[in-house]
Design an enzyme around this catalytic site. Structure first.
Site, PDB file in Angstrom:
ATOM      1  N   GLY A 154       0.739  -1.124   0.029  1.00  0.00           N
ATOM      2  CA  GLY A 154       0.130  -0.065  -0.078  1.00  0.00           C
ATOM      3  C   GLY A 154       0.762   1.157   0.103  1.00  0.00           C
ATOM      4  CG  LEU A 182      14.875  13.454 -12.301  1.00  0.00           C
ATOM      5  CD1 LEU A 182      16.091  14.402 -12.267  1.00  0.00           C
ATOM      6  CD2 LEU A 182      14.173  13.762 -13.358  1.00  0.00           C
ATOM      7  N   GLY A 215       8.346   0.617  -3.694  1.00  0.00           N
ATOM      8  CA  GLY A 215       8.342   1.404  -2.394  1.00  0.00           C
ATOM      9  C   GLY A 215       9.474   2.454  -2.430  1.00  0.00           C
ATOM     10  CG  ASP A 222       5.195   4.338  -1.668  1.00  0.00           C
ATOM     11  OD1 ASP A 222       4.534   5.113  -2.441  1.00  0.00           O
ATOM     12  OD2 ASP A 222       5.117   3.264  -1.791  1.00  0.00           O
TER      13      ASP A 222
END
Lengths: 315, 315, 315, 315, 315, 315
Positions: free
Chosen positions: C33, C225, C254, C257
């Site tokens: 998530g 980038l 991940g 995030d």
């Protein structure tokens, strides 16, 4: 006995995946110990070899005992300590850095080894006594035991082989240096690594290192240079012996122990010192090709085949 | 906070098969700890509950921290000890006898807990302080910490709940008896097992045991009778509460901790003492239906459903 | 609260081997998530952070709840939906292409989140509200909820952080573009990837992209980038911040995030924007070193050590 | 074709341990489906049998396809639905209660089966069409498909076999009753369980149940009485057939499907109805001796050996 | 039938870790067999294909039967041998060398295949009969069976496809050469590897090899050049077809079988010989991307996508 | 040496679940062998014991060698056969019947053992030579080897111990009877089971069986009566010795081997024959408490504790 050695072996728990241990659900049991690695390597090369330690009177101790006996090493002098546990070791693997190690060995059975635990006639029966710098780091009594064993061996014509194996997790370099240097002086055969030599002598040039160590006492010096190979010297002649390149290294742990065993095997069989260096390089390289400290160790035939093939390829 | 508790939780390694550990190849990681079992049980029953300990600043400590926080227990008062390790526990299972236990908890972080580690305002904020007889067995300092916490709680109107939990692997009954009895005297709520009562009092008749303990001090006593159930008393009334029979018991460990949590939950919610005994029996029985100490613990709704169904069936 | 975020987390089943799933026998359960990844990353960096969602009233929902609470994230605003299930995700790995993903999230509990599920006082209590472009793709109601939350935050002085996270498996670029652009306009802090920027703006030159986004509204833009690093701008100054090279990347999922969390952490601590970019690059790189979305996320100390070491090496 | 059947098969994920799924780390993949169980059982008994369904165009669908084809069932009429997924099923096991089931089958490919998906010539080619009461519970279209197939079969001289298989997780008894009763009326061969008969007819006495069902239409009725065995009737003669006792039952799921297959096999081979009941009891009992729905299903030789041995023992 | 093939398939036990088998605790069961690999590859590409062998009347034989039937291959001509076992194969993996193989196939059911086991009408029904040089190495009777089948096919207008597949573990090159060359002469379509060609002809130049083989008899020759690709010739035109580069090769075993299947598929569909070579290269490359011999084999659509993408990339 | 024994040990692959092997995905490696079980049991009881066999020069042979040496058994007389493989064994478990066994031992290295493989001085050095009726069933040469060894032992004052161990999977009772009876006649110590006695003598009454065997030659007879215990006789006195009841039997295999070892240990230590029977019963019972043939075998202290406790309980 060709070689007798002693020191702590621990049960090693390897996580079944990489990453922080808190996220790992299952662990596999195996074993770890520098001196028993050397003993197993020598047994597989065809030598009579004995290893001993103190073990807890527990299932982990019995596991170590069965495994090492299974490899053909004489373990008849192992002592059981009913009041202490066998030491443990957890590894934690990451993709980008060396594995972390969590020890549960403080006050382990092995760390309580004392001079009175030595079987002097047993030591006297060996051609070579091999010790490492790990044991004196375990406790005062363990350090005394190493010194006592080494002195007894020297006094009775048993050659002393010493691998410094400086473990900074167990003691500081300041604590280690005088003890290690004292053992270097007592040794007949010495297996320093290049980094260890720099920590001990403040010197990083192979020839200079070998000269310095010879002046301390040892007749035979095999300076380990990592993947580059080794420099070997018996005082009369010295050689740089190129390492065998292996494409895929599974596990570098146990390479140094394999080197020592290969080199000692060469010596015992009466080979020129350069050949001993080649045997050391060969066993060390082969140990890295399989995960685990001892699983990849060769028989003498396998060693010769490997060396022959590598020489052929590298030409 | 409804309840605050503290004590050692350890990482538990469970072998993946029965038999002597030397033959076991893989182990699964989970956690064990009487006080954290009680805390998790209470959290699941809907209470505000805090638990603390000292943990090593290592991955095993972080695992314990994340797991117990994940269960909804307040862990804000945990202390990290950078010089000691988190304790470990290995189980060894057999078909015919209780599991063996191998501890690696000597000098663990938790065993070094000291009165200065206590957050007194935190303790004062609780309705009940729950302690067990395991913590005083860990070290002198741990024993002092329990006494100090208990005395402080009593002095500030916090009820003291005590589960003797005599562990003969940690101390002899001779060492344990005076300490445990002292804590029994200080307790307001007491959870002795019938065997423990016999070891402490030399008495094995439930009514007599309850009388003897009341005379020492506690207002509320819940005497655990194993599968038979419990006898509960608040000095004014006492009841034998029959246990819920479960056909297949997966794992009896954690049943006593579940009992204590169920009983305390009943008390906090203001139930008659007999109902508290039923809650204790219920949570204890449900804990045994799933392998692991805490996996089978019920929510309050699940507890009521279980009790209702069992009463219906047993009629 | 430093940061509050919300969105769908799913139970992720990872096959235990590579290849078509029909040939795989065992799967391991973990969780996935984007928003909870950011929340966990921020918690580990030392921030007070809250995350919420709608979960099915089932064991998969309870797993997500326990795991994320265990990581120290406030989950008090989670809502349980008794009529819908928690969403699932299966991965399928190959040696040569990115993993396939099989979703079982249509009509999941999380996809039914509605404006009425928002706790407005909770949102108001945060310094920053972080949302992603995944949530509006789940359902009309979910889209309304994001808009409502963002508008409320802006109206009450809470900064809005937005990561476009365009998932073409959930909607087409034509469906996504107007919604994503509307959220870009409302955002104070924006985390576009270079590919996303091109999809949204038809522009692939970093400076031009940053200029275009500033004109829409956001004060702070961190353009990701990939391995090259990022370009960051606060309207007054802009910097290209070189990424940290890692030899062995275990798992790239991940990383984005982690970047957002590292950058936000830097902002909250009042650092210059270039430092924020370094923190983002660092957390993003560290997340890739361990398999799993959150296992490799660093504490603040670990982040500084990593950055320091990398700078030293790269010089 | 001896028998043609159709209905939903799902991928089943079995947790590798007992207890709440949130604590389970690994799951094993297998498959589940009442109609495919019957088809596999019949194939193993030596019959030509066809089974079809709608599957998602995904790896889970391909798994089901390969597995069932591997068992020797004709799957040539399977339809792939590119817009829907193959259904899933998670089990949760406890020591003391029946397993929980978590379905992810809402809007699955199979639930969208429609009359237009039927290959009428294929149905006409069978001696028997077997359907269950699960399919009409999946969707309106699925219910119409069952009705259409049954009506077509009856009109073209194909016997209709019906197993009510009432699943209260899919619909209420109020929704189910009229549909199930309509199918009972259309059936030639009926496999009600004693509990189902009570739910449908409000009657729990075997003779009365059989009489009531005969009056609705079916010629052949095999009323399943669980471990006790079955009562079978063809209108002319009826028999109570005692079940085979098995000491250790591994897995009761699939027993009813095995019963139906054994009974149908007996009928097809032209046996007296009592022998059909023995075959049904035998296949049902053998299915419970191995974990999994189909792994324990016997060949015809194995069935005869089992029945012979059991008769011998029970005498 | 488009293609019929036959030969030994064995149950393959793969160790769950690298290193000497004595240290391995668990093994995974799968299957291996050159001819069944070709059959499965052709079935997945959309062809009607039959494969047969002799299997032991044991669970390992039933496993092979179910697996290959599950893949859509006609196995109706398999013969069961009640007096012999199904053959086994253990692999041993190392980081630096090819895997070791331990066979338990001496006197296996498959090695006892005899001309009387052939269903001549079945062979006559095929467009192509595919055989390999493994079968004649199994036993005298197996060799006679291959010769008989090939002669029968030629006499009845069925094209003969032959892959030499020289296995020096089964026979010496001196034993193999005359048999293999005899089969080369009888073949219409030939799949030699460049190393095999050198062993057979003492020639290592592709054009010369192709010329030499054409002179023996075959009309169509596809000479496999490993990663470089292949050289294909139909006597009228010949082409070098560049191989598709794959970055990460998981498992090279099965690549040659995939090549043969891809090439034959192209031929059957009436493609120019160069296209056949591309199909062969494509299927061979895709087989290496997934561990296991058959798991990575493509459908025809997947093959076209792969080739298209690779051509695009390589430009 | 107290005891020397020889015979075939095989690598045993155990499926990780119950049910037909075709559905099993993973297998665990261990070892099996009646004579090595006896040797390990005696070593654990504190005796000097030697075991030998012929092994393939392969990893499976090396596994057997390391395992048995690890248990403290002298394996110095093992012979390696470079032309044959080490034998294998697969088990298949069901809930309701004894496990199936699939052998891959035909023409194994061990089956080729010949009289010339015997080290006569080694045999002469033992107090007791123990053989079983399995070895003569392996091959003609193996049978001759047993006869030769037994004759040599008898001629040189070494007592011969014989366990009939009739395996009907290896030979028929007609083939076995004369060979087994011949060995019974040559034996000094005999370990028949009650069922074996009936097969050999057509007699099922213990006293009569013992009388009949004494008349053939043996001085000492220990007739195994399963769970009931044993009847022991030395010609002068005979006793029925009641077996120890164990509630949960994990694995009955190895119980007979344990019995023989316990009994022989008692004899060697000079105990009355009744005590020998108790030791036999005790070791046999303890072997069944742990899965695996040798894992549950006790040390002498553990044996005494078990017997003492059982006697206490059973009173």
């Amino acid at each position: 006995m060709d070689v007798i050695t002693f020191g702590e072996s621990m049960v090693l728990f390897n996580p079944d995946a990489k990453g922080p241990l808190r996220y790992i659900h299952t662990f596999s049991k195996t074993l770890a110990g520098a001196e028993s690695n050397v003993a197993i390597a020598l047994a597989r090369l065809g030598h009579d070899v004995g290893w001993f330690t103190k073990l807890g009177d527990d299932e982990f101790g019995r596991y170590i005992e069965c495994f090492i006996r299974g490899e053909g090493v004489d373990i008849s002098r192992i002592i059981k300590d009913e009041t202490r546990s066998t030491g443990l070791l957890f590894k934690e693997h990451f993709a980008h850095v060396n594995p972390n190690v969590y020890y549960y060995r403080k006050n382990s059975a092995a760390s309580s080894i004392a001079p009175s635990d030595l079987d002097y006639d047993y030591i006297k029966s060996a051609k070579i006594l091999h010790v490492t710098g790990i044991t004196p780091a375990l406790s005062d009594r363990a350090r005394e035991t190493v010194m006592e064993a080494v002195d007894y061996a020297k006094a009775h014509g048993v050659k002393v082989s010493f691998d410094p194996n400086i473990r900074l997790k167990l003691w500081s370099i300041e604590e280690a240096r005088p003890v290690i240097l004292e053992l270097c002086k007592k040794a007949d055969i010495l297996f320093p690594g290049i980094d260890e030599a720099e920590m001990l002598l403040g010197e990083n040039e192979p020839e200079a290192i070998i000269k310095a160590f010879h002046e301390m006492g040892p007749d035979v010096i095999a300076l380990k240079l990592g993947k580059k190979g080794c420099m070997v010297s018996n005082g009369k002649e010295s050689h740089f012996v190129k390492g065998y390149t292996v494409q895929t290294m599974e596990d570098s742990i146990g390479a140094g122990d394999g080197f020592a065993a290969g080199f000692l095997s060469g010596l015992i069989k009466g080979n020129p010192i350069k050949t001993c260096g080649e045997y050391g390089n060969g066993v060390g390289a082969m140990a890295t090709l399989v995960k685990g400290d001892v699983e990849g160790l060769p028989t003498f035939d396998q060693l010769l085949t490997f060396i022959h093939k590598k020489k052929h390829i590298d030409r």
